[in-house]
Scaffold this motif. Structure first.
Motif, PDB file in Angstrom:
ATOM      1  N   MET E  42     -31.579  49.086  -9.816  1.00  0.00           N
ATOM      2  CA  MET E  42     -30.277  49.576 -10.256  1.00  0.00           C
ATOM      3  C   MET E  42     -29.122  48.791  -9.623  1.00  0.00           C
ATOM      4  O   MET E  42     -27.964  49.077  -9.948  1.00  0.00           O
ATOM      5  N   GLN E  43     -29.415  47.884  -8.702  1.00  0.00           N
ATOM      6  CA  GLN E  43     -28.312  47.127  -8.098  1.00  0.00           C
ATOM      7  C   GLN E  43     -27.970  45.903  -8.954  1.00  0.00           C
ATOM      8  O   GLN E  43     -26.909  45.849  -9.551  1.00  0.00           O
ATOM      9  N   HIS E  44     -28.868  44.959  -9.028  1.00  0.00           N
ATOM     10  CA  HIS E  44     -28.599  43.758  -9.831  1.00  0.00           C
ATOM     11  C   HIS E  44     -29.327  43.806 -11.170  1.00  0.00           C
ATOM     12  O   HIS E  44     -28.950  43.098 -12.095  1.00  0.00           O
ATOM     13  N   ALA E 147     -34.326  50.299   4.073  1.00  0.00           N
ATOM     14  CA  ALA E 147     -32.964  49.761   4.223  1.00  0.00           C
ATOM     15  C   ALA E 147     -32.986  48.249   4.091  1.00  0.00           C
ATOM     16  O   ALA E 147     -33.757  47.572   4.766  1.00  0.00           O
ATOM     17  N   MET E 148     -32.097  47.715   3.234  1.00  0.00           N
ATOM     18  CA  MET E 148     -32.052  46.261   3.086  1.00  0.00           C
ATOM     19  C   MET E 148     -31.238  45.624   4.208  1.00  0.00           C
ATOM     20  O   MET E 148     -30.123  46.040   4.503  1.00  0.00           O
ATOM     21  N   ILE E 149     -31.818  44.599   4.791  1.00  0.00           N
ATOM     22  CA  ILE E 149     -31.186  43.813   5.853  1.00  0.00           C
ATOM     23  C   ILE E 149     -30.872  42.460   5.223  1.00  0.00           C
ATOM     24  O   ILE E 149     -31.784  41.694   4.881  1.00  0.00           O
ATOM     25  N   GLU E 150     -29.561  42.210   5.046  1.00  0.00           N
ATOM     26  CA  GLU E 150     -29.238  40.984   4.309  1.00  0.00           C
ATOM     27  C   GLU E 150     -27.898  40.373   4.691  1.00  0.00           C
ATOM     28  O   GLU E 150     -27.374  39.527   3.967  1.00  0.00           O
ATOM     29  N   THR E 151     -27.382  40.800   5.847  1.00  0.00           N
ATOM     30  CA  THR E 151     -26.143  40.203   6.360  1.00  0.00           C
ATOM     31  C   THR E 151     -26.275  40.015   7.877  1.00  0.00           C
ATOM     32  O   THR E 151     -27.167  40.588   8.511  1.00  0.00           O
ATOM     33  N   SER E 175     -31.814  36.170  -0.610  1.00  0.00           N
ATOM     34  CA  SER E 175     -30.716  35.423  -1.221  1.00  0.00           C
ATOM     35  C   SER E 175     -29.411  35.731  -0.514  1.00  0.00           C
ATOM     36  O   SER E 175     -28.682  34.823  -0.089  1.00  0.00           O
ATOM     37  N   ASP E 176     -29.089  37.011  -0.391  1.00  0.00           N
ATOM     38  CA  ASP E 176     -27.861  37.356   0.317  1.00  0.00           C
ATOM     39  C   ASP E 176     -27.909  36.873   1.760  1.00  0.00           C
ATOM     40  O   ASP E 176     -26.901  36.421   2.307  1.00  0.00           O
ATOM     41  N   PHE E 177     -29.098  36.950   2.333  1.00  0.00           N
ATOM     42  CA  PHE E 177     -29.235  36.493   3.714  1.00  0.00           C
ATOM     43  C   PHE E 177     -28.878  35.012   3.826  1.00  0.00           C
ATOM     44  O   PHE E 177     -28.186  34.589   4.749  1.00  0.00           O
TER      45      PHE E 177
ATOM     46  N   ARG F 115     -19.646  40.678  -1.957  1.00  0.00           N
ATOM     47  CA  ARG F 115     -20.454  40.837  -3.173  1.00  0.00           C
ATOM     48  C   ARG F 115     -21.872  40.332  -2.942  1.00  0.00           C
ATOM     49  O   ARG F 115     -22.074  39.286  -2.336  1.00  0.00           O
ATOM     50  N   SER F 116     -22.808  41.077  -3.458  1.00  0.00           N
ATOM     51  CA  SER F 116     -24.217  40.734  -3.263  1.00  0.00           C
ATOM     52  C   SER F 116     -24.707  39.838  -4.393  1.00  0.00           C
ATOM     53  O   SER F 116     -24.255  39.936  -5.538  1.00  0.00           O
ATOM     54  N   TRP F 117     -25.646  38.973  -4.062  1.00  0.00           N
ATOM     55  CA  TRP F 117     -26.183  37.992  -5.013  1.00  0.00           C
ATOM     56  C   TRP F 117     -27.179  38.624  -5.992  1.00  0.00           C
ATOM     57  O   TRP F 117     -27.985  39.452  -5.588  1.00  0.00           O
TER      58      TRP F 117
HETATM   59 MG   LIG Z   1     -29.205  41.441  -1.904  1.00  0.00          MG
END
Ligand SMILES: [Mg+2]
Ligand SMILES: [Mg+2]
Ligand SMILES: [Mg+2]
Ligand SMILES: [Mg+2]
Ligand SMILES: [Mg+2]
Ligand SMILES: [Mg+2]
Lengths: 235, 235, 235, 235, 235, 235
Positions: E42-44, E147-151, E175-177, F115-117
């Protein structure tokens, strides 16, 4: 939209994607691939009137040719598919000249056929908004009626079917054909025994100056069918 | 999925829920109840192609038998319901041997009938993914064509209808039957006057070695119909 | 709901909106406008079974008459439209007495026709919940079967079509009529050459004590058609 | 539409159906039953924006009051539910005065709250088409903001919550309340231990001149809750 | 349904399909493939509440584990996904202990969290129909909060996030990471520079006795991530 | 797709249609009209995630610019609208610098925002399929974050809002503004008293080198707003 499907088929072999999932986002995915066309399948695929109406602009918007296969005998839907913007309709199980005549009648405006006026969606989607007369004049030429040949009776009636005014071509259904050929004992869309018939069908279509199309389950066979004279191939 | 519907009906009386709301979540609710089967009604219920395609896995996923009733004369949809995974199709208003023959043709693969190949959804949903030959061989046996008997002409043609190869059974439509019986003066699915005919229909179906089914509006009558020989009952 | 459509048409000229977008919110917008009725178009519009089932309460809930135009030859859908709550069904391309008979059969309960029982949605939506007998008795009177006259053969068969029991009126399709009239050379719903025929059709309908309806693309013509005797006009 | 919900609740106890299936046909079924109102549940039920937008006219068209329960913290949706035509919004888990203030702000036009202008759907559906000024003047009075009290912190903050301008009432959530009351060891919407608190909540609501509502799983308890002073009861 | 996802992840590495097309028939196709699980994005991806509600039974009906990734900050939807039958929810952009606490509160029943009672769909779909107490007792254990770890801030807060009661694991968003790691200059889910951090995250998750999961764009990397200790991998 | 929206707005005044009916066929109708852009309204219109995802290709396929207005505070949806292919997002009720910062963070990739990828749909729809790096580099420039100014606090914070990095422009909401200006006593999007403020807003936006946009209910006012400096106007 690309140039006219009928015109392109004079000189090119075109490949169509086959869409069985009645969801416009899935159709959009197919239309983004490098196919020449997308066929929305209402016979064995899950497409219905709503999905066809909403999926066609996804195909046209990506500059792909748009075809619809209707369920057996649903010639009301043949007209509607055209009204929604399809360039070609494939009718399964055209087993006789009479079947072909009814199909052609639904596909072509008078006096050639009996198609009813009212293609509001198609005129907008295919660039004829506000120009009814051009649509009427070009309509029968701009749309293709493709009859499926997939039984022994159809094969026997082939020349008559090809001679029906308004029938623009035939599409061989290889799975059903193999069931017919084997009297129901096997299903094999690449049945070697049937290849002679496939060569014959393409030749007779060519002789009648009509389109020969087919559905190829195994992509390896594409070249073979192309060399037989099939110029529209579903992969 | 439970064992074959045809097999179970040899020894059991099965009860089917009747789904008129064309919404898969509502179908899921029905399938979670302790019925043996769920029938999706496209004649008087609101089901359409899209809702049937999406509701069938809700039924099969809960280990219920899945039946579809098509609209009058929509034999294209009979084939499609099977392609989508239904185990049985109920066709309303089968009033003659000719009606029964067209229905059977749409339901059965050659040489018994003229059903066209392409049950991609059904093969996946009913455990035949990747095994086309078994599907072809078992297909006609695994699917039931059930003809509705609900008018005087149908009753007169009953033995002929039962004798049509590919017709697997009959389902009495008690409301329409009562209208016919009363020449349009009343509607009463429990019409006492009609009970003799119902007994007769079940007996003749049994004699022809075919399934007798019915629709019971008042659950109190279930036992009575079961004792007449009806083995598939909609409640 | 307003009083019976048949009754109102005895004394009033009614205007119907024409809905081509198969979306209930769009239908709701139309029904909120000051039209007398809304017609859901399944022939050239995008409506399908699902959209009709869900759009009808939007029309009825705004106290508008609800009509449905079915696709060519889809008489199964004529019955279903009534089952969903439509008050009238418009059938396109009724070109012969035989066409009219099949249409009427689908529209009327026995003994007049062969409509099958099961209007659960309609009985609830039109105020007959729980009163089956009244529904049966009033059903044939409460619903209108309107045959489209839009070809030369239809015009020739007009008196016969008007005489078919169960046919309640005719609707002139002016665009198709102009194509027929001009042998396919033009499309013009206001074709002056055809006006004599339109006058004739209304007169013969009146003589047969049946409804005359038409579709008017240019609102300026509404008055002219009304003065010819057309009492139901789509604008 | 029936007379104003706020007004009726001054003198009557009203019963609301609870809709969890996000399908307008199922909502139509509920609205055809003799309830006073239908609540569309977006928290634990399956309703979403699309289903609420399309289901509300089914409720209003049957002359039932229309309520929407939003998901936890989705105050954007509180405004939208009103914009779509709901008469009342139920917000779950209002556990503090701050929660209540944010909820009220989303529900009421300035200067009482911060609701944004644009209720095109609601104005048409609730009889204010074309009369913006009346809608603005009546809006805050015509819509009810109902805060769910279902945790210990909520109970502690109750008087403060009831005092927030724009909060029109409270609804006790008995299942969550029982989990809170038992420190997570059981769930029992009829928990006897909690009844004292329920009496207290209704009394304090009454003292604040605000609505007390509740959800009753076992219909047997309806009378008991009514006698406590609950005037809106979900059954 | 297969045995508990939490239990299986103790001893197995599981592969999840990733569903971005919000259409249950497409989800059904994925669930028919030999994956262990299907994640509805539901996010991307295009999934929404309606598609998740209708797609989950397609996953569960094929004996696959069902996961949902919610949009950023939509913790109301975390609860709803569980109510609809998901076994695990993946929350993107959990960048602080506070984020993790709000996420855990939405996922777990009291006293561990603040999840609200009402999982009617899930109880039916996951075999708890009629057994509320077992559902309450097992609920927090049967559902996984990932929990997503991406920053960079998330990485800095990792030990704190892992220590939040109710957080069951972390999922690295490569990808965000990579965007974060490169200060927005590139996007590369296989960025070699980031591999050390990925090793570290898995190790710290293991030390905290929590699940480590990741998303692998290039299947070649699956083995490498598995050897780092990632036991749930999206391919 | 036409050339970049940001670029065109440097030199042209553009007119956007406003879509409130969440149906892609209705959006297609709007996109076929001679507007420069279509705005899908999720705040007061009926659009939801599903309709936006499916409507955007209808807009882009007709070479129109595509904008989405999100509900109040739904910044998760701002990111999703971009992921689905929108070129601009309009956020209502940006009343403070803090509001603007959260909005900008959702709209822009790091390091400008958060913004997330994962814009798979958008990359395909806007011509970036297979070119992730270009998408990352152009993304923040190719998408416009437009903050609605429609309350007194927003007006007071205007210079601060305009100074937030990542905010590309402001859109005046004239109806809400008139309610605010009149302290809730009237609603008038053409309120003469407010015109001075509108002039001021456009001037300050221009001074900050940012876009000024507005919504005009009465088309007569379009020229007046254009002369104030508004270059994107909803009609
Ligand atoms: Mg992401
Ligand atoms: Mg075939
Ligand atoms: Mg019947
Ligand atoms: Mg016509
Ligand atoms: Mg609760
Ligand atoms: Mg506003």
């Amino acid at each position: 939209m690309p140039s006219n499907l009928r015109d392109r088929l004079q000189t090119e072999t075109l490949i169509t994607a086959w869409s069985g999932i009645p969801d416009l986002l899935t159709v959009e995915l197919l239309a983004a691939q490098p196919y020449d066309a997308v066929t929305l399948d209402m016979q064995h695929g899950g497409h219905d009137e709503a999905s066809v109406l909403r999926s066609l602009p996804m195909v046209l918007g990506r500059n792909r040719h748009a075809l619809v296969r209707i369920p057996v005998g649903r010639f009301d839907m043949a007209s509607r598919a055209l009204d929604f913007g399809a360039e070609a309709v494939i009718a399964p199980m055209i087993n006789s000249v009479a079947d072909a005549q009814v199909f052609a009648a639904a596909m072509k405006y008078p006096p050639l056929g009996e198609r009813s006026w009212g293609a509001t969606f198609a005129m907008s989607r295919r660039g004829y908004a506000g120009d009814a007369l051009s649509w009427l004049r070009n309509g029968n030429q701009d749309t293709l009626a493709i009859a499926m040949i997939e039984t022994r009776p159809a094969l026997e009636a082939l020349d008559g079917i090809l001679a029906v005014p308004g029938i623009d071509g035939v599409l061989v259904g290889p799975s059903d054909f193999s069931i017919a050929w084997s009297n129901g004992t096997l299903v094999d869309p690449a049945l070697e025994d049937a290849m002679g018939a496939f060569v014959d069908i393409a030749a007779r279509a060519k002789a009648a100056n009509k389109l020969a199309a087919t559905y190829v389950v195994d992509p390896v066979l594409c070249g073979r069918f192309e060399s037989m004279g099939y110029s529209l191939i579903a992969c």
